[in-house]
Design a protein around this motif. Structure first.
Motif, PDB file in Angstrom:
ATOM      1  N   ALA A 225      -7.204  38.803  18.294  1.00 25.69           N
ATOM      2  CA  ALA A 225      -5.996  37.980  18.402  1.00 25.69           C
ATOM      3  C   ALA A 225      -5.250  38.288  19.701  1.00 25.69           C
ATOM      4  O   ALA A 225      -4.809  37.377  20.408  1.00 25.69           O
ATOM      5  CB  ALA A 225      -5.094  38.217  17.196  1.00 25.69           C
ATOM      6  N   ILE A 226      -5.112  39.556  20.010  1.00 25.49           N
ATOM      7  CA  ILE A 226      -4.430  39.952  21.251  1.00 25.49           C
ATOM      8  C   ILE A 226      -5.222  39.467  22.462  1.00 25.49           C
ATOM      9  O   ILE A 226      -4.647  38.953  23.434  1.00 25.49           O
ATOM     10  CB  ILE A 226      -4.240  41.478  21.301  1.00 25.49           C
ATOM     11  N   GLY A 227      -6.550  39.621  22.398  1.00 24.70           N
ATOM     12  CA  GLY A 227      -7.387  39.146  23.498  1.00 24.70           C
ATOM     13  C   GLY A 227      -7.233  37.651  23.724  1.00 24.70           C
ATOM     14  O   GLY A 227      -7.169  37.182  24.867  1.00 24.70           O
ATOM     15  N   GLY A 228      -7.152  36.887  22.635  1.00 22.79           N
ATOM     16  CA  GLY A 228      -6.956  35.447  22.750  1.00 22.79           C
ATOM     17  C   GLY A 228      -5.635  35.099  23.411  1.00 22.79           C
ATOM     18  O   GLY A 228      -5.564  34.184  24.242  1.00 22.79           O
TER      19      GLY A 228
ATOM     20  N   CYS B 205      -5.767  25.906  26.919  1.00 20.16           N
ATOM     21  CA  CYS B 205      -5.199  27.164  26.424  1.00 20.16           C
ATOM     22  C   CYS B 205      -5.623  27.433  24.979  1.00 20.16           C
ATOM     23  O   CYS B 205      -5.897  28.580  24.601  1.00 20.16           O
ATOM     24  CB  CYS B 205      -3.674  27.143  26.543  1.00 20.16           C
ATOM     25  N   ILE B 206      -5.672  26.381  24.169  1.00 17.91           N
ATOM     26  CA  ILE B 206      -6.140  26.556  22.786  1.00 17.91           C
ATOM     27  C   ILE B 206      -7.582  27.021  22.781  1.00 17.91           C
ATOM     28  O   ILE B 206      -7.947  27.982  22.079  1.00 17.91           O
ATOM     29  CB  ILE B 206      -6.003  25.236  21.990  1.00 17.91           C
ATOM     30  N   TRP B 207      -8.431  26.341  23.555  1.00 19.88           N
ATOM     31  CA  TRP B 207      -9.843  26.719  23.595  1.00 19.88           C
ATOM     32  C   TRP B 207     -10.031  28.110  24.186  1.00 19.88           C
ATOM     33  O   TRP B 207     -10.880  28.873  23.727  1.00 19.88           O
ATOM     34  CB  TRP B 207     -10.625  25.679  24.396  1.00 19.88           C
ATOM     35  N   ALA B 208      -9.222  28.462  25.193  1.00 18.59           N
ATOM     36  CA  ALA B 208      -9.305  29.792  25.791  1.00 18.59           C
ATOM     37  C   ALA B 208      -8.910  30.861  24.780  1.00 18.59           C
ATOM     38  O   ALA B 208      -9.534  31.926  24.692  1.00 18.59           O
ATOM     39  CB  ALA B 208      -8.406  29.876  27.023  1.00 18.59           C
TER      40      ALA B 208
ATOM     41  N   VAL C  75      -0.026  23.251  17.084  1.00 14.51           N
ATOM     42  CA  VAL C  75       0.448  23.558  18.439  1.00 14.51           C
ATOM     43  C   VAL C  75       1.211  22.393  19.051  1.00 14.51           C
ATOM     44  O   VAL C  75       2.324  22.574  19.593  1.00 14.51           O
ATOM     45  CB  VAL C  75      -0.728  23.956  19.354  1.00 14.51           C
ATOM     46  N   PHE C  76       0.655  21.197  19.018  1.00 21.12           N
ATOM     47  CA  PHE C  76       1.297  20.071  19.706  1.00 21.12           C
ATOM     48  C   PHE C  76       2.693  19.762  19.166  1.00 21.12           C
ATOM     49  O   PHE C  76       3.639  19.606  19.956  1.00 21.12           O
ATOM     50  CB  PHE C  76       0.395  18.831  19.661  1.00 21.12           C
TER      51      PHE C  76
ATOM     52  N   ILE D  36       1.208  28.861  22.759  1.00 22.71           N
ATOM     53  CA  ILE D  36       0.014  28.106  22.354  1.00 22.71           C
ATOM     54  C   ILE D  36      -0.976  29.014  21.629  1.00 22.71           C
ATOM     55  O   ILE D  36      -1.534  28.640  20.592  1.00 22.71           O
ATOM     56  CB  ILE D  36      -0.649  27.445  23.573  1.00 22.71           C
ATOM     57  N   ALA D  37      -1.205  30.208  22.170  1.00 20.97           N
ATOM     58  CA  ALA D  37      -2.171  31.123  21.559  1.00 20.97           C
ATOM     59  C   ALA D  37      -1.709  31.597  20.189  1.00 20.97           C
ATOM     60  O   ALA D  37      -2.481  31.568  19.214  1.00 20.97           O
ATOM     61  CB  ALA D  37      -2.415  32.310  22.475  1.00 20.97           C
ATOM     62  N   VAL D  38      -0.464  32.027  20.091  1.00 17.73           N
ATOM     63  CA  VAL D  38       0.042  32.564  18.824  1.00 17.73           C
ATOM     64  C   VAL D  38       0.103  31.470  17.758  1.00 17.73           C
ATOM     65  O   VAL D  38      -0.396  31.633  16.639  1.00 17.73           O
ATOM     66  CB  VAL D  38       1.429  33.211  19.018  1.00 17.73           C
ATOM     67  N   VAL D  39       0.715  30.334  18.118  1.00 19.22           N
ATOM     68  CA  VAL D  39       0.853  29.251  17.141  1.00 19.22           C
ATOM     69  C   VAL D  39      -0.512  28.667  16.793  1.00 19.22           C
ATOM     70  O   VAL D  39      -0.768  28.295  15.637  1.00 19.22           O
ATOM     71  CB  VAL D  39       1.801  28.163  17.683  1.00 19.22           C
ATOM     72  N   GLY D  40      -1.408  28.591  17.784  1.00 20.77           N
ATOM     73  CA  GLY D  40      -2.751  28.090  17.512  1.00 20.77           C
ATOM     74  C   GLY D  40      -3.496  28.965  16.525  1.00 20.77           C
ATOM     75  O   GLY D  40      -4.195  28.474  15.629  1.00 20.77           O
ATOM     76  N   GLN D  41      -3.349  30.283  16.656  1.00 18.02           N
ATOM     77  CA  GLN D  41      -4.005  31.191  15.716  1.00 18.02           C
ATOM     78  C   GLN D  41      -3.399  31.080  14.322  1.00 18.02           C
ATOM     79  O   GLN D  41      -4.103  31.188  13.313  1.00 18.02           O
ATOM     80  CB  GLN D  41      -3.921  32.623  16.237  1.00 18.02           C
ATOM     81  N   VAL D  42      -2.100  30.830  14.274  1.00 16.43           N
ATOM     82  CA  VAL D  42      -1.460  30.599  12.971  1.00 16.43           C
ATOM     83  C   VAL D  42      -2.017  29.325  12.336  1.00 16.43           C
ATOM     84  O   VAL D  42      -2.304  29.281  11.131  1.00 16.43           O
ATOM     85  CB  VAL D  42       0.072  30.506  13.119  1.00 16.43           C
ATOM     86  N   GLY D  43      -2.180  28.269  13.155  1.00 17.96           N
ATOM     87  CA  GLY D  43      -2.749  27.025  12.652  1.00 17.96           C
ATOM     88  C   GLY D  43      -4.138  27.224  12.085  1.00 17.96           C
ATOM     89  O   GLY D  43      -4.501  26.651  11.048  1.00 17.96           O
ATOM     90  N   ASP D  44      -4.917  28.053  12.745  1.00 15.48           N
ATOM     91  CA  ASP D  44      -6.265  28.372  12.276  1.00 15.48           C
ATOM     92  C   ASP D  44      -6.205  29.097  10.936  1.00 15.48           C
ATOM     93  O   ASP D  44      -6.971  28.796   9.997  1.00 15.48           O
ATOM     94  CB  ASP D  44      -6.963  29.239  13.328  1.00 15.48           C
TER      95      ASP D  44
END
Length: 264
Positions: free
Chosen positions: A175-178, A142-145, A252-253, A209-217
């Motif tokens: 971001a929305i697409g991710g 999901c992170i990679w997607a 994320v984790f 996962i997507a939202v928090v992952g983008q925040v992490g980035d």
């Protein structure tokens, strides 16, 4: 570009192999990555000469990250207590050094221990959980997607900057697409193993996962911008360092574990 692709494929195959093997193999890899990530963090902050404080931070980080249970050991004190003890020792060093080492400097070290230590610990904890391989692969995919979806959708449709002061190339459309693609991927996991993951929980997982992952980035991008650097390290040619590649993972984790999203 060729070097980037070759490095990515080789690193990906090694990582996936050790992830599938699990136990000591995967845990050992993650602990090693935590050490490298910590060294990148110290170097990024210009703390390469801080031998004593750096060692205190590294000891605390290893205590948090190492999954002692797979060795049949029970830890005598909690990770929270270790963080407090590390804080106490680091603050004492500021006193003993007569402020040659300042509270600001040891605060940055302690932040790195928490950020990196707990991030990598929960990557191991996910793999050691019931059906750990399924859940860990779900999170990673999901992170990679989300990353891929944000890149490709942003490249094609991106018009409105997401956060130009931090990461000028990211767009709201990307971001929305991710997020959407991560949710679709999570639904695929629910279809594959409906006994483990319902549709509603899959959508929630993909979204989080997507939202928090983008925040992490964005967190790592903001940090690098403050420090005026492009990459945190050179471990992977064409990809940067551990913290560059795993910025989303580190957020994320812990987030999904602390919310209890993976629990049945």
């Amino acid at each position: 570009m060729k070097q980037r692709i070759v490095t990515g494929v080789i690193a990906g195959l090694v990582f996936i192999t050790l992830l599938v093997l699990g136990s000591y193999a995967y845990a050992g890899l993650i602990v090693l990555l935590s050490i490298i990530g910590y060294r990148e963090y110290m170097r990024m902050n210009g703390y390469t000469k801080y031998k004593l404080t750096g060692a205190v931070g590294l000891i605390a980080l290893l205590y948090i990250t190492i999954p002692w249970e797979i060795f049949g050991l029970s830890i005598p004190i909690s990770s929270t207590a270790v963080i407090w003890l590390a804080m106490f020792v680091l603050l004492f060093i500021t006193v003993a050094s007569k402020n040659k080492i300042t509270i600001d400097q040891v605060s940055v070290i302690l932040l790195g221990v928490v950020y990196i230590g707990f991030g990598f610990y929960y990557m191991i904890a996910a793999r050691l959980a019931d059906h750990g391989l399924f859940w860990t692969i779900l999170v990673f995919v999901c992170i990679w997607a989300s990353d891929s979806g944000a890149y490709f959708v942003g490249s094609k449709l991106g018009e409105h900057p997401l956060w130009p002061q931090i990461s000028p190339k990211k767009s709201i459309e990307g971001a929305i697409g991710g997020v959407v693609i991560a949710m679709i991927v999570a639904l695929g996991f629910a279809w594959y193993a409906p006994e483990l993951l319902g549709l509603g929980k899959a959508l929630l997982l993909g979204l989080v996962i997507a939202v928090v992952g983008q925040v992490g980035d964005l967190i790592q991008s903001a940090y690098k911008r403050v420090k005026g650097i492009k990459d945190t390290g050179t471990l992977l040619p064409g990809h940067g360092g551990v913290l560059d590649r795993m910025d989303s993972w580190l957020i994320v984790f812990p987030f999904i574990h602390l919310l209890g999203i993976l629990s049945h």
